[in-house]
Scaffold this active site. Structure first.
Site, PDB file in Angstrom:
ATOM      1  N   ASP A  21      -9.281  -1.520 -10.664  1.00 56.07           N
ATOM      2  CA  ASP A  21      -8.578  -0.247 -10.898  1.00 56.07           C
ATOM      3  C   ASP A  21      -9.573   0.916 -10.932  1.00 56.07           C
ATOM      4  OD1 ASP A  21      -6.340   1.318 -11.347  1.00 56.07           O
ATOM      5  OD2 ASP A  21      -6.420   1.068 -13.525  1.00 56.07           O
ATOM      6  N   ASN A  23      -9.813   3.466  -8.276  1.00 59.45           N
ATOM      7  CA  ASN A  23     -10.192   4.061  -6.981  1.00 59.45           C
ATOM      8  C   ASN A  23      -9.800   5.536  -6.890  1.00 59.45           C
ATOM      9  OD1 ASN A  23     -10.906   1.490  -6.306  1.00 59.45           O
ATOM     10  ND2 ASN A  23      -9.313   1.174  -4.759  1.00 59.45           N
ATOM     11  N   TRP A  26     -11.841   7.792  -9.223  1.00 60.91           N
ATOM     12  CA  TRP A  26     -13.216   7.856  -8.696  1.00 60.91           C
ATOM     13  C   TRP A  26     -13.294   8.932  -7.605  1.00 60.91           C
ATOM     14  CZ3 TRP A  26     -15.418   7.040  -3.847  1.00 60.91           C
ATOM     15  CH2 TRP A  26     -16.810   6.808  -3.805  1.00 60.91           C
ATOM     16  N   ASN A  69       3.107  -1.206  -6.994  1.00 64.37           N
ATOM     17  CA  ASN A  69       2.385  -0.278  -6.111  1.00 64.37           C
ATOM     18  C   ASN A  69       3.201   0.134  -4.881  1.00 64.37           C
ATOM     19  OD1 ASN A  69      -0.847  -1.818  -6.799  1.00 64.37           O
ATOM     20  ND2 ASN A  69       0.046   0.008  -7.702  1.00 64.37           N
ATOM     21  N   TRP A  70       4.279  -0.624  -4.592  1.00 64.11           N
ATOM     22  CA  TRP A  70       5.159  -0.202  -3.491  1.00 64.11           C
ATOM     23  C   TRP A  70       5.785   1.155  -3.774  1.00 64.11           C
ATOM     24  CZ3 TRP A  70       4.357  -2.515   0.864  1.00 64.11           C
ATOM     25  CH2 TRP A  70       4.096  -3.891   0.930  1.00 64.11           C
TER      26      TRP A  70
END
Ligand code: IPE
Ligand code: IPE
Ligand code: MG
Length: 246
Positions: A21, A23, A26, A69-70
């Site tokens: 987790d 990304n 960041w 996440n869909w």
């Protein structure tokens, strides 16, 4: 710094799972788009895959895309799927070089056809690599997995294949996507959140949990080693007393 000398190779976790987790955050920190974070996340995957093999761990499971996440913006989902195809193609050599068999768990049929095909190809191509397993959790949701298990078991009960009295932990285990994998010894979550986000709910009943604030694209071999060193300092009592263990 290489922490190899601090790791006890006789007490390695047999199976590590990682919730990759951070990304998006960041990338945001760098003033970039989320997708830039995902691209760099893919680079971190390659490094960590090489690292777990080098350290000598046998099984690594990576949470790459959840059922939830869909619900992300369509463009992000599409880009993630494209990135997945690219990474699968690109990393066949990494898998071979490290004697790693690819495996996948989740509702794989929900993946776009191109992703599904590429995934099955790489699983097929690497199936004779004997030493290590890399499992990608894709379109994975633990509740969905448990619902599926309950359905399958119910059908078997209805058809007199199993009797309800015989339903025990092993029957449940055999009906999960993870049926061929050993227990998860260590679960790492990067990115600072302290939650499980619908990952391996049944399977982590006695797993050691490790949370780090490091965003996934910054996660390196050294961070993995730190997690293992931390794991090795713990006493896993499984309900017993410390005295019983020694
Ligand atoms: C993890 O990073 C990757 C996936 C869930 C696909 P995120 O995309 O969740 O990054 P954050 O949590 O928004 O920073
Ligand atoms: C968990 O990360 C799923 C993956 C890493 C694939 P999320 O970013 O989707 O989790 P939440 O929504 O913050 O709990
Ligand atoms: Mg996230």
């Amino acid at each position: 710094m290489d922490l190899n000398s601090k790791i006890d190779t006789k007490n390695l976790p047999e199976h590590i799972a990682i919730i990759m987790d951070g990304n998006g955050r960041w990338a945001k920190q760098k003033g970039k788009l989320r997708i830039f974070g995902h691209e760099n996340g893919a680079k971190a995957v390659k490094k960590v895959v090489e690292a777990y093999a080098e350290i000598g761990v046998k099984n690594l499971t990576l949470y790459a895309f959840s059922t939830e996440n869909w619900n992300r913006p369509k463009l992000e989902v599409q880009t993630l799927m494209k990135l997945l195809i690219l990474s699968l193609k690109k990393e066949i050599k990494t898998l071979h070089d490290n004697d790693i068999k690819l495996n996948a768990i989740g509702n794989l049929k929900a993946l776009p056809t191109m992703v599904y095909r590429e995934l099955m190809d790489v699983i097929e191509i690497t199936k004779n690599n004997g030493n290590r397993t890399l499992t990608l959790a894709l379109s994975y949701g633990s509740r969905e997995e448990l619902i599926n298990a309950v359905k399958q078991i119910s059908i078997k009960v209805k058809n007199n294949i199993i009797s309800p009295e015989k339903i025990d932990e092993s029957v449940i285990n055999e009906h999960l996507y993870t049926r061929n994998l050993p227990e998860v010894d260590l679960l790492i979550r990067t990115g600072g959140e302290k939650r499980i986000s619908n990952f391996l709910l049944w399977q982590i009943a006695y797993t050691e949990l490790y949370f780090t604030n490091v965003f996934w694209p910054d996660f390196t071999k050294q961070h993995l080693q730190e997690a293992i060193v931390d794991y090795q300092k713990r006493e896993r009592r499984f309900g017993k007393t410390s005295e019983q263990l020694s």
